[in-house]
Scaffold this active site. Structure first.
Site, mmCIF file in Angstrom:
data_model
loop_
_atom_site.group_PDB
_atom_site.id
_atom_site.type_symbol
_atom_site.label_atom_id
_atom_site.label_comp_id
_atom_site.label_asym_id
_atom_site.label_seq_id
_atom_site.Cartn_x
_atom_site.Cartn_y
_atom_site.Cartn_z
ATOM 1 N N ARG A 234 0.864 -1.183 0.000
ATOM 2 C CA ARG A 234 0.000 0.000 0.000
ATOM 3 C C ARG A 234 0.896 1.227 0.000
ATOM 4 O O ARG A 234 1.961 1.224 0.647
ATOM 5 C CB ARG A 234 -0.908 0.044 1.235
ATOM 6 C CG ARG A 234 -2.119 -0.877 1.167
ATOM 7 C CD ARG A 234 -3.172 -0.403 0.164
ATOM 8 N NE ARG A 234 -4.315 -1.290 0.084
ATOM 9 C CZ ARG A 234 -4.457 -2.316 -0.763
ATOM 10 N NH1 ARG A 234 -3.500 -2.581 -1.629
ATOM 11 N NH2 ARG A 234 -5.540 -3.051 -0.753
ATOM 12 N N ASP A 258 4.129 -0.015 -7.181
ATOM 13 C CA ASP A 258 2.839 -0.297 -7.815
ATOM 14 C C ASP A 258 1.726 0.451 -7.092
ATOM 15 O O ASP A 258 0.595 0.471 -7.551
ATOM 16 C CB ASP A 258 2.551 -1.808 -7.777
ATOM 17 C CG ASP A 258 1.266 -2.152 -8.521
ATOM 18 O OD1 ASP A 258 1.146 -1.746 -9.703
ATOM 19 O OD2 ASP A 258 0.376 -2.802 -7.940
ATOM 20 N N GLU A 263 -2.541 7.870 -4.544
ATOM 21 C CA GLU A 263 -3.005 7.307 -5.824
ATOM 22 C C GLU A 263 -4.503 7.473 -6.064
ATOM 23 O O GLU A 263 -4.955 7.436 -7.212
ATOM 24 C CB GLU A 263 -2.640 5.817 -5.915
ATOM 25 C CG GLU A 263 -3.449 4.932 -4.962
ATOM 26 C CD GLU A 263 -3.096 3.447 -5.104
ATOM 27 O OE1 GLU A 263 -1.904 3.117 -5.068
ATOM 28 O OE2 GLU A 263 -4.016 2.642 -5.251
ATOM 29 N N HIS A 295 -1.033 0.523 -9.763
ATOM 30 C CA HIS A 295 -1.773 -0.492 -8.982
ATOM 31 C C HIS A 295 -2.318 -1.601 -9.885
ATOM 32 O O HIS A 295 -3.525 -1.877 -9.910
ATOM 33 C CB HIS A 295 -2.911 0.162 -8.184
ATOM 34 C CG HIS A 295 -3.204 -0.568 -6.906
ATOM 35 N ND1 HIS A 295 -3.383 0.066 -5.707
ATOM 36 C CD2 HIS A 295 -3.326 -1.893 -6.645
ATOM 37 C CE1 HIS A 295 -3.625 -0.833 -4.763
ATOM 38 N NE2 HIS A 295 -3.590 -2.031 -5.312
HETATM 39 P P1 NAD Z 1 -1.688 -11.595 4.418
HETATM 40 O O1 NAD Z 1 -2.664 -11.168 5.457
HETATM 41 O O2 NAD Z 1 -1.663 -13.007 3.949
HETATM 42 O O3 NAD Z 1 -0.206 -11.232 4.907
HETATM 43 C C1 NAD Z 1 0.137 -10.036 5.521
HETATM 44 C C2 NAD Z 1 1.320 -10.316 6.447
HETATM 45 O O4 NAD Z 1 1.774 -9.072 6.967
HETATM 46 C C3 NAD Z 1 0.957 -11.211 7.642
HETATM 47 O O5 NAD Z 1 1.856 -12.292 7.741
HETATM 48 C C4 NAD Z 1 1.085 -10.264 8.826
HETATM 49 O O6 NAD Z 1 1.531 -10.927 10.015
HETATM 50 C C5 NAD Z 1 2.129 -9.293 8.311
HETATM 51 N N1 NAD Z 1 2.170 -8.051 9.086
HETATM 52 C C6 NAD Z 1 1.187 -7.468 9.805
HETATM 53 N N2 NAD Z 1 1.661 -6.383 10.422
HETATM 54 C C7 NAD Z 1 2.983 -6.282 10.091
HETATM 55 C C8 NAD Z 1 4.015 -5.383 10.442
HETATM 56 N N3 NAD Z 1 3.792 -4.367 11.278
HETATM 57 N N4 NAD Z 1 5.232 -5.582 9.896
HETATM 58 C C9 NAD Z 1 5.472 -6.622 9.058
HETATM 59 N N5 NAD Z 1 4.526 -7.524 8.729
HETATM 60 C C10 NAD Z 1 3.302 -7.351 9.227
HETATM 61 O O7 NAD Z 1 -1.924 -10.578 3.208
HETATM 62 P P2 NAD Z 1 -1.474 -10.769 1.692
HETATM 63 O O8 NAD Z 1 -2.579 -11.418 0.924
HETATM 64 O O9 NAD Z 1 -0.123 -11.357 1.643
HETATM 65 O O10 NAD Z 1 -1.435 -9.237 1.203
HETATM 66 C C11 NAD Z 1 -0.482 -8.331 1.720
HETATM 67 C C12 NAD Z 1 -0.848 -6.903 1.292
HETATM 68 O O11 NAD Z 1 -0.675 -6.776 -0.113
HETATM 69 C C13 NAD Z 1 -2.345 -6.552 1.498
HETATM 70 O O12 NAD Z 1 -2.582 -6.101 2.820
HETATM 71 C C14 NAD Z 1 -2.557 -5.463 0.495
HETATM 72 O O13 NAD Z 1 -2.337 -4.207 1.101
HETATM 73 C C15 NAD Z 1 -1.488 -5.716 -0.566
HETATM 74 N N6 NAD Z 1 -2.063 -6.081 -1.867
HETATM 75 C C16 NAD Z 1 -1.713 -5.347 -2.969
HETATM 76 C C17 NAD Z 1 -2.244 -5.673 -4.214
HETATM 77 C C18 NAD Z 1 -1.861 -4.920 -5.477
HETATM 78 O O14 NAD Z 1 -2.509 -5.084 -6.512
HETATM 79 N N7 NAD Z 1 -0.801 -4.121 -5.462
HETATM 80 C C19 NAD Z 1 -3.147 -6.727 -4.331
HETATM 81 C C20 NAD Z 1 -3.463 -7.470 -3.182
HETATM 82 C C21 NAD Z 1 -2.921 -7.141 -1.952
#
Ligand code: NAD
Length: 329
Positions: A234, A258, A263, A295
């Site tokens: 994000r 991305d 944005e 994105h």
């Molecule tokens: P997920 O919930 O499987 O994994 C997130 C991980 O982050 C977890 O293991 C959690 O413990 C960890 N986390 C939480 N707080 C943290 C901190 N302070 N420091 C480090 N790690 C921490 O989620 P995911 O499916 O892997 O997605 C991750 C992120 O990717 C989403 O939250 C979203 O913001 C982003 N995303 C972006 C796109 C895109 O198109 N660019 C698409 C989907 C998701």
């Protein structure tokens, strides 16, 4: 049941229309972003389907609830843009798509790494103009490099598997270590130590109050000079203006974004005939070692199909009184 999609693009209409046949829902697609000004478009729609740059603050949610909406169906994994306390107060249920294709996002992060390293964006432009010089295109072998994965959930773990395949050494930072990363040989470290040791850092944690501006002037100063930073998480994980100084003095050698903090007013629209009003983004785009994508990491056929199926299942399950994938504050 009437469902209104905000911020809908043609690819949303295609994927949702193909998946909708068996759900019997009445889908309406609206290109406008959801804001205070557009919330009234949802009057009479029991379900609003929103995307990541739609504004779901307390005022917007109140307008939706007043107009008869009872369910917010997010077609995203992230829900940092929803005032969950207000939704609860207003009796609005919120559902999301917790997982669709971690491969889509992880592979895009890798695409940014490869393009930045081998300067594909520059090579592409050069050869199209008949310039076959290799000057300034020297890259580095990924094999043997140290990659720091910040957030090792579904996407971070998928990314780590790919980078392990390149022969990279893995470092990780996450309050909840993932056994899959340990099995790949990753070492969990505190963030400052990861930043000091990694040559490539990729952000895959959610945006929360703890992770907002995780990357800031102090953390950028901890990087190895010339390190590569990739953000497909994000935008607000990074204090974006701080990147400009780090790029100018070479502390940051490569940057792949991305997502961008500001944005919401820019991405997903063709603004090529308008002056870019965002000076921070405009400056970032002048650096030859920066690639910004709007994105698009989620944008694969497989991810779109999975988002549509899960979102429609979320709606029908909620309507049947058996909700799934609820987001609670
Ligand atoms: P997920 O919930 O499987 O994994 C997130 C991980 O982050 C977890 O293991 C959690 O413990 C960890 N986390 C939480 N707080 C943290 C901190 N302070 N420091 C480090 N790690 C921490 O989620 P995911 O499916 O892997 O997605 C991750 C992120 O990717 C989403 O939250 C979203 O913001 C982003 N995303 C972006 C796109 C895109 O198109 N660019 C698409 C989907 C998701």
């Amino acid at each position: 049941m009437r469902v209104l999609f905000f911020s809908s693009q043609t690819y949303d209409q295609d994927s949702f229309t193909s998946a909708a046949a068996r759900h019997g829902l009445d889908l309406h697609f609206q290109p406008a972003r959801l804001t205070e000004d557009t919330a009234a478009l949802a009057n009479g729609h029991e379900v609003v389907c929103a995307f990541i740059n739609d504004d779901l603050n307390a005022d917007v949610l109140k307008r939706l609830a007043d107009g008869g909406t009872r369910l917010i169906a997010l077609r995203s994994a992230g829900y940092n843009h929803v005032d969950l306390a207000a939704a609860k107060r207003l009796g609005l249920a919120v559902v999301r798509v917790p997982a669709y294709s971690p491969h889509a996002v992880a592979e895009h992060a890798v695409a940014l790494i490869l393009a930045l390293n081998r300067r594909l964006h520059r090579a592409y432009n050069r050869t199209r103009e008949g310039n076959f010089s290799l000057h300034g295109l020297t890259g580095f072998d990924l094999h043997g490099k140290t990659v720091g994965v910040v957030g090792t959930g579904q996407i971070g773990a998928t990314f780590a598997r790919i980078m392990a395949g390149f022969g990279c050494k893995l470092l990780a930072y996450d309050p909840y270590p993932n056994p899959e990363l340990l099995a790949l040989g990753a070492t969990y470290l505190e963030l400052p130590e990861l930043l000091r040791q990694a040559q490539i850092i990729s952000l895959h944690c959610p945006l929360t109050e703890q992770t907002r501006h995780l990357i800031n002037p102090q953390s950028l100063a901890q990087l190895q000079p010339g390190a590569m930073l990739i953000n497909t998480g994000r935008g607000a994980l990074i204090d974006t203006p701080a990147l400009i100084e780090a790029l100018k003095d070479g502390q940051l050698g490569y940057l792949g974004l991305d997502v961008y903090e500001e944005e919401a007013q820019l991405f997903f629209e063709d603004r090529s005939d308008l002056p870019l009003q965002d000076d921070v983004l405009a400056r970032l785009l002048t650096f030859p070692n920066v690639i910004v994508t709007a994105h698009q990491a989620f944008l694969t056929r497989e991810a779109l199909a999975a988002i549509a199926t899960t979102t429609l299942d979320n709606i029908t399950r909620w309507a049947a009184g058996n909700p799934q994938n609820l987001v609670e504050g």
